[in-house]
Write a protein that holds these residues in place. Structure first.
Motif, PDB file in Angstrom:
ATOM      1  N   UNK A   1       0.929  -1.191  -0.040  1.00 53.84           N
ATOM      2  CA  UNK A   1      -0.066  -0.063  -0.166  1.00 53.84           C
ATOM      3  C   UNK A   1       0.964   1.192  -0.067  1.00 53.84           C
ATOM      4  N   UNK A   2       0.184   2.318  -0.166  1.00 51.74           N
ATOM      5  CA  UNK A   2       0.953   3.824  -0.216  1.00 51.74           C
ATOM      6  C   UNK A   2       1.504   4.021   1.042  1.00 51.74           C
ATOM      7  N   UNK A   3       0.795   3.399   2.272  1.00 55.62           N
ATOM      8  CA  UNK A   3       1.472   3.675   3.540  1.00 55.62           C
ATOM      9  C   UNK A   3       2.643   2.765   3.676  1.00 55.62           C
ATOM     10  N   UNK A   4       2.591   1.622   3.264  1.00 56.06           N
ATOM     11  CA  UNK A   4       3.873   0.617   3.251  1.00 56.06           C
ATOM     12  C   UNK A   4       5.253   1.290   2.322  1.00 56.06           C
ATOM     13  N   UNK A   5       4.732   1.606   1.515  1.00 57.41           N
ATOM     14  CA  UNK A   5       6.000   2.233   0.637  1.00 57.41           C
ATOM     15  C   UNK A   5       6.464   3.367   1.252  1.00 57.41           C
ATOM     16  N   UNK A   6       5.496   4.550   1.847  1.00 58.68           N
ATOM     17  CA  UNK A   6       6.074   5.572   2.681  1.00 58.68           C
ATOM     18  C   UNK A   6       7.032   4.924   3.756  1.00 58.68           C
ATOM     19  N   UNK A   7       6.455   4.175   4.433  1.00 58.91           N
ATOM     20  CA  UNK A   7       7.286   3.638   5.721  1.00 58.91           C
ATOM     21  C   UNK A   7       8.498   2.998   5.391  1.00 58.91           C
ATOM     22  N   UNK A   8       8.380   2.464   4.051  1.00 58.85           N
ATOM     23  CA  UNK A   8       9.832   1.786   3.563  1.00 58.85           C
ATOM     24  C   UNK A   8      10.742   2.865   3.214  1.00 58.85           C
TER      25      UNK A   8
ATOM     26  N   UNK B   1       7.344   8.115  -6.676  1.00 58.39           N
ATOM     27  CA  UNK B   1       7.774   9.239  -7.307  1.00 58.39           C
ATOM     28  C   UNK B   1       7.740  10.094  -6.516  1.00 58.39           C
ATOM     29  N   UNK B   2       6.668  10.264  -5.453  1.00 54.36           N
ATOM     30  CA  UNK B   2       6.330  11.250  -4.524  1.00 54.36           C
ATOM     31  C   UNK B   2       7.777  11.273  -3.725  1.00 54.36           C
TER      32      UNK B   2
ATOM     33  N   UNK C   1      10.775  12.804  -5.406  1.00 56.58           N
ATOM     34  CA  UNK C   1      10.477  14.339  -5.480  1.00 56.58           C
ATOM     35  C   UNK C   1      10.863  15.045  -4.509  1.00 56.58           C
ATOM     36  N   UNK C   2      10.290  14.473  -3.107  1.00 57.30           N
ATOM     37  CA  UNK C   2      10.600  15.256  -1.952  1.00 57.30           C
ATOM     38  C   UNK C   2      11.933  15.111  -1.497  1.00 57.30           C
ATOM     39  N   UNK C   3      12.766  14.067  -2.025  1.00 52.44           N
ATOM     40  CA  UNK C   3      14.362  13.922  -1.517  1.00 52.44           C
ATOM     41  C   UNK C   3      14.913  14.705  -2.511  1.00 52.44           C
ATOM     42  N   UNK C   4      14.675  14.996  -3.708  1.00 52.81           N
ATOM     43  CA  UNK C   4      15.224  16.054  -4.605  1.00 52.81           C
ATOM     44  C   UNK C   4      14.944  17.496  -3.947  1.00 52.81           C
ATOM     45  N   UNK C   5      13.835  17.556  -3.469  1.00 53.27           N
ATOM     46  CA  UNK C   5      13.512  18.942  -3.146  1.00 53.27           C
ATOM     47  C   UNK C   5      14.035  19.312  -1.952  1.00 53.27           C
ATOM     48  N   UNK C   6      14.192  18.473  -1.026  1.00 54.43           N
ATOM     49  CA  UNK C   6      14.713  18.489   0.299  1.00 54.43           C
ATOM     50  C   UNK C   6      16.313  18.770   0.104  1.00 54.43           C
TER      51      UNK C   6
END
Length: 525
Positions: A112-119, A193-194, A197-202
């Motif tokens: 899920x999106x939540x698991x990907x975010x946690x990963x 992808x998010x 993008x977040x890593x590149x922006x930070x």
């Protein structure tokens, strides 16, 4: 089962593939120095562990991949340690077994999106925990940290001034996880992808707003690299003669500091006052202090030490520095009474070197304060940070990698100077006996050309001296602390999930309903 699935069903084939996948990131390190490969080099290993049929198999995939990684980044030890190189790789590779399990835990199936975010947080944090454990000096130190592969990438070096090599490792693993999700899980590409993008922006924001070291002045620093001297009786004398001859060529070049490599003097200067007088005479002739390194039995205390000694026109200057972190199975044998036989297999010292007790900042005159380290110690980011906090204007590492002369080791070692310089905001001089010698500025940038392993020369560098304190020096290993907090939160979450699992959770057999003799069971009872 598909053809790849049938092929991977063999545990041995799968293990071999995991070893190969774990070894792939080596291409990002010197000598190949394909720095960009570190952004995708972990992807095959991640995909393999993700597809493991069981958690136990994922543990093995992590272990085998770790074995391949350690063996690849330390392959130059093979001619010296022989079969023990494989033993060391197997022992250290086991540290990645839990990481393989974590990959499967978060990425198996269609996450899920939540698991990907946690990963994107937990998997880089798990990798940092592995690097933290294996960075212990007794386990070989932080050689081959993934972030060190970015030593020649200016934006990465800028980020190193914020969070050290630890931050670079964290971000590289995050990018690899996101790329693996993009490749394997079509339904989860949006969070992947998010994350990118977040890593590149930070990273871009940090690169833009992080403070830059302010160059206040310059120092002319000379490296004396004698090159290969034939081994055998009298080699220490012949090396000294060559160093003396090369140093004499620096007279009249307005040098502020002259640096010799590790073990450049093979006798204690207290026992050999004639050598001390010759070094003093060279300093007087060149009008510059000379930093030598003595590898000998001390005359003022028992044991053999590797010591950085600064000599000026009037003799010894200040306190000497004794090497604190020694190479296991090189400069000492752990539990020598049990493992002393290892000296007959490798090239470990016949007698353990003694450890120093504290780092030293030396005053080289004209306001120049130098922080010496010896060889292996340049791999430890905390040592250079400590010297910067203590007021060193210039970091100096004295090294000798002649044992591994025709391998990738000298270039790998020299590249660490770029990381240490960027982390501390201090220029760093990496002086060796036989190459590779190098100088890097306070932002990690290369100053002049490296001195290769085929050279015997004395070379002068115009070295910028910067002021100020980098965020990494000020706040220390904060990415590591953050990673440990992430892992602790995951452990608490897992523990809570297990304890709150319903009695009749899926997979648990449902007990038969209780009945009264002669009457059917009633629903809901």
């Amino acid at each position: 089962m598909t053809m790849p699935g049938r092929w991977l069903a063999s545990p041995w084939r799968r293990s071999v593939l995991a070893v190969v996948a774990g070894a792939l990131p080596m291409a990002a390190f010197p000598a190949p120095s394909l720095w960009w490969f570190a952004l995708v080099g972990l992807v095959p290993w991640i995909l393999l562990a993700r597809a493991a049929p069981t958690g136990r198999r994922a543990l093995y995939d992590g272990w085998c991949g770790g074995f391949g990684f350690v063996l690849a980044v330390h392959h130059w030890l093979l001619p010296n340690l022989h079969v023990f190189t494989f033993v060391i790789a197997a022992l250290l590779g086991a540290l990645w077994a839990p990481w393989g399990w974590l990959v499967r835990r978060f990425l198996a199936g269609t996450p899920s999106a939540g698991r990907i975010t946690a990963a994107l947080l937990v998997l880089p944090a798990g990798w940092l925990a592995v690097e933290l454990v294996r960075s212990w000096q007794g386990l070989g130190g932080p050689w081959g940290m993934l972030g060190a592969s970015q030593w020649q990438v200016a934006p990465a070096l800028r980020l190193a001034s914020l969070g050290g090599v630890w931050l670079l490792s964290f971000l590289l693993v995050l990018v690899n996880v996101a790329v693996a999700v993009l490749v394997a899980v079509r339904e989860a590409r949006v969070p992947a992808v998010a994350g990118l993008v977040a890593t590149a922006a930070a990273g871009s924001a940090a690169w833009t707003w992080s403070p830059r070291p302010e160059v206040q002045s310059h120092a002319r620093v000379a490296i004396v690299q004698p090159g290969i001297v034939d081994d055998g009786t009298g080699s220490a004398d012949r090396r000294f003669d060559r160093e003396e001859r090369l140093t004499r060529q620096l007279a009249g070049q307005d040098v502020d500091l002259i640096v010799w490599g590790e073990s450049s003097v093979g006798y204690d200067l207290g026992d050999r006052p004639d050598l001390a007088r010759r070094i003093t005479a060279l300093s007087r002739e060149t009008q510059a202090p000379i930093l030598v390194n003595v590898d000998a039995r001390r005359s003022d205390r028992p044991g053999i030490y590797k010591s950085s000694v600064l000599t000026g026109p009037e003799g010894l200057i200040g306190e000497r520095y004794d090497k604190m972190r020694l190479v296991p199975f090189g400069e000492y044998i752990p539990a020598r009474s049990l493992l002393g036989w290892a000296t007959s297999v490798g090239e470990a010292a016949g007698e353990d070197r003694r450890r120093g007790t504290a780092q030293v900042v030396m005053d080289a005159g004209d306001g120049l304060r130098i922080g010496p380290m010896v060889c292996f110690e340049s791999a430890f980011p905390d040592m250079s940070g400590h010297l910067a906090r203590d007021g060193a204007d210039l970091l100096v590492a004295q090294s000798a990698t002649s044992t591994f002369q025709r391998s990738w080791a000298p270039a790998q070692h020299a590249s660490l100077a770029a990381l240490r310089a960027a982390e501390s905001g201090r220029s760093m001089v990496h002086a060796t006996l036989t190459g590779v010698s190098a100088v890097h500025g306070p932002q990690g940038q290369r100053i002049g050309d490296w001195i290769g392993t085929d050279a015997s020369t004395a070379r002068v560098y115009e070295v910028p001296l910067a002021d100020g304190v980098t965020p990494y020096v000020r706040f220390g290993d904060w990415p590591v602390y953050g990673a440990l907090l992430v892992l602790a939160a995951f452990a608490v979450s897992e523990g809570t999930r297990v304890t709150r699992r319903p009695r009749n959770a899926p997979g648990r057999p449902v007990p038969p309903a209780r009945t009264t003799r002669g009457s059917p069971a009633r629903p809901g009872r």
